[in-house]
Design a protein around this motif. Structure first.
Motif, PDB file in Angstrom:
ATOM      1  N   ILE A 298     -19.640 -12.498  11.157  1.00 32.62           N
ATOM      2  CA  ILE A 298     -18.693 -11.492  11.649  1.00 32.62           C
ATOM      3  C   ILE A 298     -17.424 -11.517  10.808  1.00 32.62           C
ATOM      4  O   ILE A 298     -16.886 -10.472  10.436  1.00 32.62           O
ATOM      5  N   LYS A 299     -16.947 -12.728  10.483  1.00 34.27           N
ATOM      6  CA  LYS A 299     -15.754 -12.842   9.642  1.00 34.27           C
ATOM      7  C   LYS A 299     -16.016 -12.258   8.260  1.00 34.27           C
ATOM      8  O   LYS A 299     -15.152 -11.609   7.678  1.00 34.27           O
TER       9      LYS A 299
ATOM     10  N   SER B 203     -15.847  -8.437   8.488  1.00 35.77           N
ATOM     11  CA  SER B 203     -14.478  -7.942   8.596  1.00 35.77           C
ATOM     12  C   SER B 203     -13.739  -8.107   7.270  1.00 35.77           C
ATOM     13  O   SER B 203     -12.901  -7.288   6.914  1.00 35.77           O
ATOM     14  N   LYS B 204     -14.039  -9.162   6.533  1.00 34.34           N
ATOM     15  CA  LYS B 204     -13.421  -9.372   5.221  1.00 34.34           C
ATOM     16  C   LYS B 204     -13.866  -8.278   4.246  1.00 34.34           C
ATOM     17  O   LYS B 204     -13.065  -7.764   3.465  1.00 34.34           O
TER      18      LYS B 204
ATOM     19  N   GLY C 238     -14.753  -5.254   5.065  1.00 33.57           N
ATOM     20  CA  GLY C 238     -14.061  -4.032   5.470  1.00 33.57           C
ATOM     21  C   GLY C 238     -12.637  -3.992   4.953  1.00 33.57           C
ATOM     22  O   GLY C 238     -12.145  -2.959   4.499  1.00 33.57           O
ATOM     23  N   GLU C 239     -11.976  -5.142   5.003  1.00 33.34           N
ATOM     24  CA  GLU C 239     -10.610  -5.245   4.499  1.00 33.34           C
ATOM     25  C   GLU C 239     -10.579  -5.001   2.991  1.00 33.34           C
ATOM     26  O   GLU C 239      -9.723  -4.261   2.488  1.00 33.34           O
TER      27      GLU C 239
END
Length: 149
Positions: free
Chosen positions: A83-84, A87-88, A90-91
């Motif tokens: 999950i991290k 999200s990374k 996406g960033e």
């Protein structure tokens, strides 16, 4: 399983207070407890109840145990790290498009036009603009955009 403390349990005219029992099954607003090891109940009472009772979640002292937050229900370390990673990514993706959004916003009159020039959706453009404080056009397809956005 998990041992919990029950504040109060009533059955007919009998009342049991502050006893420990094993958590057997969770329901929406109640839990089934295994009382076979509990000292509060006599042998006859245990036989009558078939070693199990159903108690309201409100009468349980350990709220975390009945809310479903124990080791079995926790996500695995691999899931958390994936999950991290997502999200990374996406960033990183938003950082990559920030320059393009800034250029397109300066050349366009509407938000839809900016989205078409960059090749991304309007919500994505709005997220990038908000994150990197890029000023977007105030018009949206010829209509004034709502000021609260």
């Amino acid at each position: 399983m998990t041992q919990v403390t029950v504040r109060l349990y009533k059955q007919g005219d009998k009342v049991w207070r502050d006893f420990k029992a094993e958590l057997h099954k969770r329901y929406e607003k109640a839990v089934m407890l295994d009382i076979s090891e509990s000292e509060a109940f006599s042998k006859i009472e245990k036989q009558e109840f078939n070693n199990r009772i159903i108690v309201s979640k409100k009468s349980i002292v350990e709220k975390r145990a009945v809310a479903g937050v124990d080791n079995r229900d926790m996500p695995s370390v691999a899931l958390i790290s994936s999950i991290k990673a997502v999200s990374k990514r996406g960033e990183d993706n938003r950082k990559k498009y920030a320059v393009q959004v800034a250029e397109a916003a300066s050349k366009s009159k509407t938000l839809t036009e900016v989205a078409k020039r960059v090749g991304k959706s309007r919500p994505f453009i709005q997220v990038v603009a908000k994150e990197f404080q890029i000023k977007l056009p105030s018009r949206n397809n010829g209509c004034e955009e709502i000021a609260s956005r």
